[in-house]
Motif scaffolding. Structure first.
Motif, mmCIF file in Angstrom:
data_model
loop_
_atom_site.group_PDB
_atom_site.id
_atom_site.type_symbol
_atom_site.label_atom_id
_atom_site.label_comp_id
_atom_site.label_asym_id
_atom_site.label_seq_id
_atom_site.Cartn_x
_atom_site.Cartn_y
_atom_site.Cartn_z
ATOM 1 N N THR A 166 0.819 -1.208 0.000
ATOM 2 C CA THR A 166 0.000 0.000 0.000
ATOM 3 C C THR A 166 0.858 1.264 0.000
ATOM 4 O O THR A 166 2.025 1.249 0.384
ATOM 5 N N HIS B 213 1.175 0.043 -4.770
ATOM 6 C CA HIS B 213 0.099 0.961 -5.097
ATOM 7 C C HIS B 213 0.703 2.282 -5.564
ATOM 8 O O HIS B 213 1.680 2.774 -4.984
ATOM 9 N N LEU C 58 -0.695 -1.208 -9.027
ATOM 10 C CA LEU C 58 -2.124 -1.061 -8.781
ATOM 11 C C LEU C 58 -2.387 0.444 -8.709
ATOM 12 O O LEU C 58 -1.843 1.128 -7.836
ATOM 13 N N LEU D 84 -4.669 3.664 -8.123
ATOM 14 C CA LEU D 84 -5.816 4.013 -7.288
ATOM 15 C C LEU D 84 -5.903 5.528 -7.092
ATOM 16 O O LEU D 84 -4.892 6.214 -7.127
ATOM 17 N N ALA E 88 -9.027 -0.822 -8.740
ATOM 18 C CA ALA E 88 -9.940 -1.301 -7.703
ATOM 19 C C ALA E 88 -11.346 -1.469 -8.256
ATOM 20 O O ALA E 88 -11.738 -0.818 -9.235
ATOM 21 N N TYR F 23 -15.596 -2.340 -6.685
ATOM 22 C CA TYR F 23 -16.394 -2.247 -5.460
ATOM 23 C C TYR F 23 -17.724 -2.988 -5.628
ATOM 24 O O TYR F 23 -18.687 -2.443 -6.175
ATOM 25 N N HIS G 110 -18.481 2.099 -4.647
ATOM 26 C CA HIS G 110 -17.636 3.041 -3.923
ATOM 27 C C HIS G 110 -18.518 3.967 -3.103
ATOM 28 O O HIS G 110 -19.617 4.339 -3.535
ATOM 29 N N THR H 132 -11.143 -6.384 -5.871
ATOM 30 C CA THR H 132 -12.295 -5.781 -5.217
ATOM 31 C C THR H 132 -11.992 -5.321 -3.790
ATOM 32 O O THR H 132 -11.080 -5.831 -3.133
ATOM 33 N N GLN H 133 -12.792 -4.379 -3.363
ATOM 34 C CA GLN H 133 -12.867 -4.052 -1.940
ATOM 35 C C GLN H 133 -13.375 -5.300 -1.217
ATOM 36 O O GLN H 133 -14.012 -6.176 -1.818
ATOM 37 N N TYR I 240 -6.656 -9.155 2.525
ATOM 38 C CA TYR I 240 -6.211 -7.960 3.252
ATOM 39 C C TYR I 240 -5.796 -8.429 4.645
ATOM 40 O O TYR I 240 -6.616 -8.933 5.410
#
Length: 318
Positions: free
Chosen positions: A50, A95, A122, A124, A178, A180, A184, A210-211, A302
């Protein structure tokens, strides 16, 4: 190797990946490497690292007044990615975010990663700053992920952000974005949110992660609708077990996801962190088994505040 190539490899039917945070400023890598040591024997497909926005803190001065200073509590994303890749030979995906970064900052990140041989990203937007009511782009930065994608595309095509050519282009970046399943938090509805995902795909995104979610039906419905809209990229499900009592309410609130009634009914019965942890492990392990049985080829974990739980789940499902 590109993430899509890793997903499509035939070595294993069940694959997994996971996300880690860079160490807090002033801390070493011991805890981070301990997390990776717990996972690497199960052969993770890749590791996400991250990136975190800087934030304001108030420092008390000798005269009793307070001075507002901006700091980054978790610097070093690119360096940590390189260290992991060198130490463990596991593909890393740092990220790259709009939040808190100028276009020039991002360009320097891309240059550093090229030097280090890191070519998977990634992309974002990133979270809003804690002191802001709504997302506010950094002066000289991007407001949307699509703008960030266009900068990376230009870099891949040998053009710096100011329009000048890169004299010696070397390789290109591959990237994901990402998604959702429960939309979002800032999107007015799921349809518009998915239109943005389609736009990111059309600009060049090769996959989406995905989240987190607790209800597989939300993921299956999301993927079905995505395919109907012409979104063809892999959509990797992201999951996270809660590991203590407080997370039963904090995680859904923080990540804007609902608990299915069956899970919620069991969660309210938990009287201790250990009971909550065991429930989190059992639910997420079953969730993962159902995803794999439905044809999912990779599950993304995560791990923050749940490393031991994730390690136990991975042991059970692979």
């Amino acid at each position: 190797m590109r993430v899509t190539e890793l997903i499509n490899s035939t070595d294993k039917d069940r694959k997994f990946s996971f996300e880690v945070l860079p160490p807090l400023k002033g801390n070493g890598t011991a805890n981070l490497f301990s997390t990776i040591e717990k996972m690497r024997d199960y052969d993770p497909m890749f590791i996400n690292i991250t990136t975190h926005h800087s934030e304001y803190v108030y420092k008390e001065l000798d005269n009793g007044h307070y001075e507002r200073q901006r700091i980054r509590r978790r610097p070093g994303t690119v360096a940590i990615a390189a260290a992991i890749q060198q130490k463990y030979s596991i593909p890393v995906i740092p990220h790259v975010i709009c939040s808190g970064a100028t276009i020039e900052d991002i360009e320097y990140e891309l240059i550093d990663m090229q030097f280090l041989g890191i070519d998977n990203l990634l992309l974002l937007r990133g979270d809003k700053a804690k002191e802001d009511r709504m997302f506010t782009p950094t002066k000289g930065g991007h407001e949307h992920t699509t703008e960030l994608i266009k900068q990376v595309n230009a870099f891949n095509n040998g053009i710096f952000a100011d329009g000048t050519p890169i004299k010696h282009p070397c390789g290109i970046f591959h990237y994901g974005v990402a998604a959702y399943p429960e939309k979002h938090e800032e999107a007015p509805n799921i349809d518009m949110d998915m239109q943005y995902l389609k736009m990111k795909q059309d600009l060049g995104a090769e996959y989406a992660i995905t989240q987190l979610f607790y209800d597989n039906r939300k993921y299956f419905d999301f993927v079905r609708k995505a395919r109907e809209m012409g979104i063809t990229i892999p959509i990797i499900p992201g999951v996270k077990p809660f590991a203590k009592l407080s997370q039963i309410t904090v995680v859904p609130r923080t990540f804007h996801c609902d608990m299915p009634q069956e899970l919620a009914a069991e969660a309210v019965k938990c009287k201790s962190d250990m009971e909550a942890k065991q429930l989190g492990i059992e639910w997420t392990a079953n969730q993962c088994k159902e995803l794999y049985e439905a044809g999912v080829e990779d599950i993304h974990f995560y791990t923050v505040s749940a490393v031991d739980s994730v390690a136990e789940i991975v042991r059970r499902i692979l």
